[in-house]
Scaffold this active site. Structure first.
Site, PDB file in Angstrom:
ATOM      1  CB  CYS A   2      -0.914   0.102   1.324  1.00 42.21           C
ATOM      2  SG  CYS A   2      -2.036  -1.533   1.278  1.00 42.21           S
ATOM      3  NE  ARG A  27       4.766   1.848  -1.156  1.00 46.66           N
ATOM      4  CZ  ARG A  27       5.665   1.894  -0.195  1.00 46.66           C
ATOM      5  NH1 ARG A  27       6.922   2.456  -0.248  1.00 46.66           N
ATOM      6  NH2 ARG A  27       5.555   1.149   0.839  1.00 46.66           N
ATOM      7  CD1 TRP A  75      -0.035  -5.624  -3.273  1.00 43.33           C
ATOM      8  CD2 TRP A  75      -0.179  -6.595  -1.500  1.00 43.33           C
ATOM      9  NE1 TRP A  75       0.590  -6.924  -3.560  1.00 43.33           N
ATOM     10  CE2 TRP A  75       0.494  -7.455  -2.188  1.00 43.33           C
ATOM     11  CE3 TRP A  75      -0.287  -6.676  -0.120  1.00 43.33           C
ATOM     12  CZ2 TRP A  75       1.050  -8.731  -1.837  1.00 43.33           C
ATOM     13  CZ3 TRP A  75       0.034  -8.141   0.337  1.00 43.33           C
ATOM     14  CH2 TRP A  75       0.814  -8.956  -0.512  1.00 43.33           C
ATOM     15  CG  ASN A  99       0.648   2.063   3.912  1.00 44.64           C
ATOM     16  OD1 ASN A  99      -0.587   2.126   3.279  1.00 44.64           O
ATOM     17  ND2 ASN A  99       1.641   2.413   3.243  1.00 44.64           N
ATOM     18  N   GLY A 100      -0.560  -1.866   6.504  1.00 39.76           N
ATOM     19  CA  GLY A 100      -0.155  -2.646   7.225  1.00 39.76           C
ATOM     20  C   GLY A 100      -1.380  -3.570   7.667  1.00 39.76           C
ATOM     21  CD  GLU A 483      17.747 -12.396  -8.302  1.00 41.13           C
ATOM     22  OE1 GLU A 483      17.325 -13.194  -7.300  1.00 41.13           O
ATOM     23  OE2 GLU A 483      17.392 -11.417  -8.875  1.00 41.13           O
ATOM     24  CE  LYS A 487      14.440 -10.406 -10.231  1.00 39.18           C
ATOM     25  NZ  LYS A 487      15.203 -10.088  -8.980  1.00 39.18           N
ATOM     26  CD  GLU A 490      10.363 -10.209  -9.159  1.00 34.64           C
ATOM     27  OE1 GLU A 490       9.989  -9.531  -8.257  1.00 34.64           O
ATOM     28  OE2 GLU A 490      11.525 -10.849  -9.575  1.00 34.64           O
ATOM     29  CG  HIS A 506      19.990 -36.603  -5.774  1.00 40.17           C
ATOM     30  ND1 HIS A 506      20.153 -37.857  -5.371  1.00 40.17           N
ATOM     31  CD2 HIS A 506      21.034 -35.789  -6.107  1.00 40.17           C
ATOM     32  CE1 HIS A 506      21.390 -38.058  -5.543  1.00 40.17           C
ATOM     33  NE2 HIS A 506      21.904 -36.941  -5.992  1.00 40.17           N
ATOM     34  CE  LYS A 607      12.304  -1.936  -5.940  1.00 43.55           C
ATOM     35  NZ  LYS A 607      13.017  -2.976  -6.622  1.00 43.55           N
TER      36      LYS A 607
END
Ligand code: M6R
Length: 612
Positions: A2, A27, A75, A99-100, A483, A487, A490, A506, A607
């Site tokens: 948010c 964000r 969000w 926010n939160g 990574e 990426k 995402e 395995h 973000k």
């Protein structure tokens, strides 16, 4: 996550609020809203599901005017993304953005319902609006008094800004768990969850500290603690300009940020890396003595930052001779820990606000670490302010949700720290010089690898119809495979997993067939022979191999239909993990591009992850 912006002025602030929201878009959010109050105490609220631009269009149609107001990008946590759940939330004349997470919202809601309040949304935030309303009715007094009376009843984390439309000259900002910054103007003041929202209207800022409550009017800012006592906070000037946050010639921020890596690394090295040594005297005059005591490193981080910590583990142990453990912050904070003797805790975070990393850092203070060091891209962030020591990665602002330049600069700082600790731990001077020489070459090496852009763009088209991908690496390139997979998933939404190449047989080998792309990170190092065997295992099962390797390495039958070799320029072993990250970033970028994804704001992501 948010985003909040609030303003109190004597001019119409609607455009300022909307403009601020546009700067908070990066964000990550799913709905947006705005409420302004005019000189007659009339509240005008608009909210919408989806992009801020929809809100801008609606505000233009309705010609909203107000001298004080709050705006928000949401969000979703409690309640689906919808117009009704979007902030601001209102209880008669009380307006709230938040926010939160309010952990005891159910309990407060039940109590409020018993007092006759009714709810129009599924959010936890609406309970704050009604609670403030109730407190004001019960005790009379100012909004500040109502806030002070309400806080002890709310548990969870909240950055919130509230106002009372009947007293439209003041807004109140509360920082408990989620950051807020005040932007100071001339005869007007602002508050936001991220200073980027305020850059065009303020150039001096007050970063609220944990537990601060600010009463903000046009000409006055008073800050209190939760007991209601006045506290003093410094005003700082920031040297960030608007052009730093434009896309320039690039299509997306992510693309721009990939290309900014040579300069970001140069800036990160500046003043810290000379031909002869690593100078970390910014950590204080006694830093040498302090670092000499360090016998173990404990890294905590999330996501991409965790991956950079994982690379550095190989460096700390093999180069500096110091044992190192790396743990995902959300795991670290909820288990019984055995702290090693003389262990230094390193918190890695580009944003400096990641809730789990921050909580893990706070927990570490109660344990037996000899100190904490933040490696972070944001100077005034919570993680930086709450760590004993900090090293800033000088990437400049990163807007794309996918971390790129903040990853490579984190690694650059970590490698400098490895040399510093190594030098105190008996690392031979020649070895130090060799690594330093390699680090100094890093910006140039990255420029070189960026010239492979077009080749990688072409390969990306193979992934258009793919739903899965495997990434393989060995040694310090295993975290680079992690990574690469992060990426790709995402921003392209292709399911991707990374494995240490030796693990393939395995289990994951069962997934390999002629529809499975397998991306291999194969630098020319001492593990290449072993990796070649793993490549054969994939090849004989028909897997579609994409091998990122050194131009001098040869592979059997290069023209195989199922094997593409992406030859990269020479790079020194020690910096190879940073170097090999770049083509993987480009690959994800181009795959996401052909799949028409929202590259800078991938769905469901944020973000700065300020909830746990
Ligand atoms: O701000 P942080 O580095 O603490 O963020 C941690 C993760 O949320 C972050 O690295 C995330 O995984 C990346 N944005 C992915 O590209």
């Amino acid at each position: 996550m948010c985003g909040i912006i609030g303003a109190v002025s004597q001019r119409n602030i609607t455009k300022i609020l909307l403009n601020g929201l546009l700067h908070l878009e990066y964000r990550g959010y799913d709905s947006a809203g705005l409420a302004v109050v005019d000189e007659h105490s009339h509240i005008n609220r608009i909210r919408c599901l989806g992009k801020v631009q929809k809100l801008v269009d609606a505000a233009n149609r309705e010609n909203l005017i107000g001298v004080v107001g709050l705006a928000h990008t949401r969000w979703a946590t409690h309640g689906i993304p919808s117009e009704i759940n979007a902030h601001p939330h209102i209880s008669e004349y009380i307006i709230v953005v938040h926010n939160g997470v309010i952990e005891n919202h159910d309990q407060i809601r039940k109590k409020l319902i018993s007092y006759g309040y009714s709810f129009s949304s599924e959010t936890d935030t609406e309970v704050i609006a009604h609670l403030l309303n109730m407190k004001q009715k019960q005790y009379g007094g100012s909004l500040l008094q109502a806030v002070l009376k309400s806080i002890p009843e709310i548990s969870g984390s909240f950055g919130m800004v509230v106002m009372d439309s009947r007293k439209s000259s003041t807004i109140i900002a509360v920082r408990i768990g989620n950051p807020l910054v005040i932007g100071c103007g001339m005869g007007e003041n602002f508050v936001a969850s991220d200073q980027l929202a305020l850059l065009s209207i303020a150039n001096s800022f007050i970063h609220l500290e944990e537990g601060d409550i600010a009463e903000i009017s046009c000409n006055k800012i008073a800050i209190f603690n939760v007991m209601g006592d006045i506290v003093n906070r410094n005003k700082v000037k920031l040297n960030i300009h608007h052009d730093h946050i434009s896309k320039g010639i690039y299509k997306h921020y992510m693309q721009k940020e990939i290309y900014e890596q040579p300069i970001a690394i140069k800036n990160t090295l500046l003043g810290r890396c000379t031909n002869k040594e690593i100078d970390l005297s910014e950590l204080g005059i006694n830093i040498g003595m302090f670092l000499k005591k360090v016998k173990h490193i404990q890294i905590i981080a999330c996501g991409t930052s965790y991956n950079s910590g994982m690379v550095s583990r190989y460096w700390f142990e093999s180069l500096a001779n110091i044992p190192c453990d790396v743990e995902i912050a959300s795991e670290f904070r909820y288990r019984k820990l055995q702290v090693r003797k003389d262990s230094l805790l390193i918190a890695l975070s580009q944003s400096g606000e990641t809730a789990d990393t921050l909580a893990a850092l706070r927990l570490s203070k109660k344990l037996n670490y000899i100190g904490s060091l933040a490696i972070c891209n944001v100077l005034y962030s919570s993680i930086v302010r709450e760590s004993d020591l900090y090293l800033i990665t000088k990437s400049g602002i990163e807007i794309g949700v996918a971390s790129t330049k903040t990853f490579s600069t984190q690694l650059t700082v970590l490698l400098m720290l490895v040399i510093k600790l190594g030098s105190l731990n008996g690392m031979h001077i020649e070895v130090q010089r060799k690594i330093i020489k390699a680090i100094q070459m890093l910006p140039y090496r990255i420029e070189q690898v960026l010239t492979k852009d077009k080749i990688i763009e072409k390969i990306a088209s193979d992934f258009f119809d793919k739903n899965h991908a495997l990434f393989l690496g060995r040694g310090d390139h295993y975290p680079i495979a992690m990574e690469g997979a992060l990426k790709l998933k995402e921003i392209s939404y292709i399911h991707a997993e990374a494995y240490a190449a030796g693990e393939l047989k395995h289990g994951p080998l069962a997934l390999v067939d002629n529809n499975m792309p397998v991306i291999v990170i194969a630098p020319n190092n001492q593990l290449l022979k072993k990796l070649k065997c793993n490549i054969e295992e994939v090849r004989t099962r028909g897997g579609l191999l994409y091998i990122f390797t050194d131009q001098n390495v040869e592979f059997r039958k290069n023209d195989d239909y199922n094997m593409k070799i992406i030859q990269l320029p020479y790079v020194e072993d020690v910096i190879a993990p940073i170097f090999y990250t770049i083509p993987l970033q480009l690959l994800s970028y181009y795959v996401a591009l052909i799949k028409s994804r929202d590259i800078d704001q991938p769905r469901n992501l944020a973000k700065s992850v300020t909830v746990e």
